[in-house]
Design a protein around this motif. Structure first.
Motif, PDB file in Angstrom:
ATOM      1  N   ALA A  46      29.732  13.302 -33.573  1.00  0.00           N
ATOM      2  CA  ALA A  46      30.604  12.447 -32.757  1.00  0.00           C
ATOM      3  C   ALA A  46      32.058  12.551 -33.208  1.00  0.00           C
ATOM      4  CB  ALA A  46      30.127  10.998 -32.826  1.00  0.00           C
ATOM      5  N   GLN A  49      33.466  15.837 -31.974  1.00  0.00           N
ATOM      6  CA  GLN A  49      33.826  15.763 -30.557  1.00  0.00           C
ATOM      7  C   GLN A  49      35.160  15.032 -30.379  1.00  0.00           C
ATOM      8  OE1 GLN A  49      31.937  17.550 -28.254  1.00  0.00           O
ATOM      9  NE2 GLN A  49      31.121  18.132 -30.253  1.00  0.00           N
ATOM     10  N   GLY A  50      35.402  14.033 -31.216  1.00  0.00           N
ATOM     11  CA  GLY A  50      36.683  13.331 -31.180  1.00  0.00           C
ATOM     12  C   GLY A  50      37.838  14.227 -31.596  1.00  0.00           C
ATOM     13  N   SER A 238      25.452   9.398 -31.340  1.00  0.00           N
ATOM     14  CA  SER A 238      25.578  10.354 -30.237  1.00  0.00           C
ATOM     15  C   SER A 238      24.335  10.265 -29.361  1.00  0.00           C
ATOM     16  CB  SER A 238      25.724  11.791 -30.758  1.00  0.00           C
ATOM     17  OG  SER A 238      26.863  11.930 -31.562  1.00  0.00           O
ATOM     18  N   THR A 253      26.578   5.249 -28.737  1.00  0.00           N
ATOM     19  CA  THR A 253      27.418   6.381 -29.115  1.00  0.00           C
ATOM     20  C   THR A 253      28.817   5.925 -29.510  1.00  0.00           C
ATOM     21  OG1 THR A 253      28.402   6.906 -26.956  1.00  0.00           O
ATOM     22  CG2 THR A 253      26.158   7.700 -27.371  1.00  0.00           C
ATOM     23  N   ASN A 254      29.394   6.627 -30.470  1.00  0.00           N
ATOM     24  CA  ASN A 254      30.765   6.371 -30.910  1.00  0.00           C
ATOM     25  C   ASN A 254      31.716   7.339 -30.217  1.00  0.00           C
ATOM     26  OD1 ASN A 254      30.122   4.307 -32.770  1.00  0.00           O
ATOM     27  ND2 ASN A 254      29.540   5.817 -34.306  1.00  0.00           N
ATOM     28  N   GLN A 255      32.813   6.816 -29.719  1.00  0.00           N
ATOM     29  CA  GLN A 255      33.802   7.612 -28.990  1.00  0.00           C
ATOM     30  C   GLN A 255      35.121   7.576 -29.768  1.00  0.00           C
ATOM     31  OE1 GLN A 255      32.810   9.188 -26.036  1.00  0.00           O
ATOM     32  NE2 GLN A 255      30.788   8.358 -26.518  1.00  0.00           N
ATOM     33  N   TRP A 256      35.451   8.670 -30.457  1.00  0.00           N
ATOM     34  CA  TRP A 256      36.603   8.696 -31.357  1.00  0.00           C
ATOM     35  C   TRP A 256      37.830   9.379 -30.778  1.00  0.00           C
ATOM     36  CZ3 TRP A 256      35.564   5.460 -35.080  1.00  0.00           C
ATOM     37  CH2 TRP A 256      34.273   5.374 -35.624  1.00  0.00           C
ATOM     38  N   LYS A 287      29.866   3.307 -26.538  1.00  0.00           N
ATOM     39  CA  LYS A 287      29.318   3.463 -25.193  1.00  0.00           C
ATOM     40  C   LYS A 287      27.807   3.679 -25.291  1.00  0.00           C
ATOM     41  CE  LYS A 287      33.375   5.284 -22.759  1.00  0.00           C
ATOM     42  NZ  LYS A 287      33.903   6.395 -21.919  1.00  0.00           N
TER      43      LYS A 287
END
Length: 358
Positions: A46, A49-50, A238, A253-256, A287
């Protein structure tokens, strides 16, 4: 001095002015320190992806790099120090156990900005950030409470730090909100990422009667073990649906990406300030992935209602009345657990079995 000489001098001055180079600002060098591999499918994935989202949003303005599989402790200090010495002006250290090393290196490099994930120590050039991941854990518990047949749930836990204890408690409270008969079992693997240990813990929990599992570890091993045994589980950090589509009920999920982008922009603009960032559903930093179609309509309805309430701030996972394992009231009705107590949580809510390791 005659006219010809004056013209010659003027021409020379003009040519020198044109020849003077103009350089665009160099890209901001940004570095990330990861506890696991970028392909772990969970926490580190995650963050990666950030990082990629930041690079895309600030193309040409930033140049980022990362070091993966960095153990907590002395190794992390060495890695962080080298990244600072190499000219990185913004460094993200993405695991709780990097906190003291980050603080030490930050003091040695006052012109570098450091951001530490999930910690609580700040400094003039060091901030902390995390998601309110316990909001997602609460919602996973809601689904688990609706889906269990044995009324026994299981958690594969990493280390007994407040971050993980919060998630165990939030998951339990979410499940109890729809099923008061819930019992919660926890097994500690003392690792953020160890697929073999995670799988073994998951299989043990299933053998002890848990039919819905969750985790605070980084691989999809818990999910895979659940699917093989015909049980349910959740993705963590994720969306892990692709690894066990039958077992995967949803994921927190973590959104960085947005946070990383805005932090880099602030550093480039000279407006960055130290502080604490904790974003959840409301800010889009947490999310939930789509629900598995096996989740009944009534359960999906409750899940969506509670998700809306959390995102709007109308509901908080740690609102009273809350009792600990002994039955003692920790948060009275009409109150909410203060942030300082949330950040230092070292007790289980009623319904969680076992003791927290010392």
């Amino acid at each position: 001095m005659n006219r010809r000489t004056l013209f010659a001098l003027a021409a020379l001055a003009a040519s020198l002015a044109v020849a003077a180079p103009t350089h665009a600002a160099d890209p901001l060098k940004v570095a990330f320190v990861y506890i696991g591999p970028v392909g772990d499918a969970g926490w580190t994935y995650a963050h990666e992806q950030g990082r990629l989202a930041m690079e895309k949003a600030l193309a040409g303005k930033v140049k980022s790099t990362y070091v993966e599989n960095v153990p907590e402790g002395a190794d992390s200090e060495r890695v962080i120090r080298k990244l600072a010495a190499d000219g990185n002006k913004l460094i993200f250290t993405t695991s709780f156990g990097y906190m003291n090393a980050t603080e030490k290196v930050a003091r040695a490099f006052p012109n570098v900005v450091f951001q530490h994930a999930t910690g609580f120590k700040t400094g003039k050039n060091m901030g902390v950030y995390e998601t309110r991941m316990y909001e997602g854990a609460y919602l996973l518990g809601v689904v688990a409470g609706k889906m269990t047949k044995s009324n026994t749930l299981g958690m594969v836990a990493s280390f007994p730090v407040p971050e993980v204890i919060r998630n165990i408690n939030a998951f339990t409270l979410g499940a109890q909100s729809v099923n008061p008969a819930i019992k919660m079992k926890v097994l500690w693997v003392n690792s953020w990422y160890d697929p073999a240990k995670e799988r073994q813990a998951a299989e043990t929990l299933i053998a002890q009667g848990a039919d819905v599992l969750t985790q605070n570890t980084d691989s999809p091993a818990t999910l895979q073990a659940a699917q093989e045994k015909g049980k349910y589980a959740f993705g963590w950090d994720s969306d892990m649906q692709r690894f066990a589509p039958k077992a995967h009920l949803t994921a927190s999920t973590n959104q960085w990406g947005d946070f990383y982008t805005k932090t880099a922009q602030a550093v480039m603009a000279g407006t960055w300030k130290t502080g604490e960032t904790r974003g959840g559903l409301q800010e889009g930093m947490v999310k939930m992935s789509p629900l598995n179609p096996v989740v009944p309509a009534d359960a999906a309805k409750v899940f969506e209602e509670k998700k809306t309430a959390l995102a709007s701030g109308k509901m908080r996972p740690f609102q009273g009345p809350l009792k600990d394992q002994s039955g003692a009231v920790k948060v009275p009705a009409g109150s909410e657990l203060p942030l300082k107590d949330l950040l230092s949580m070292n007790w289980y809510v009623q319904g969680v079995e076992g003791k927290i390791p010392k």
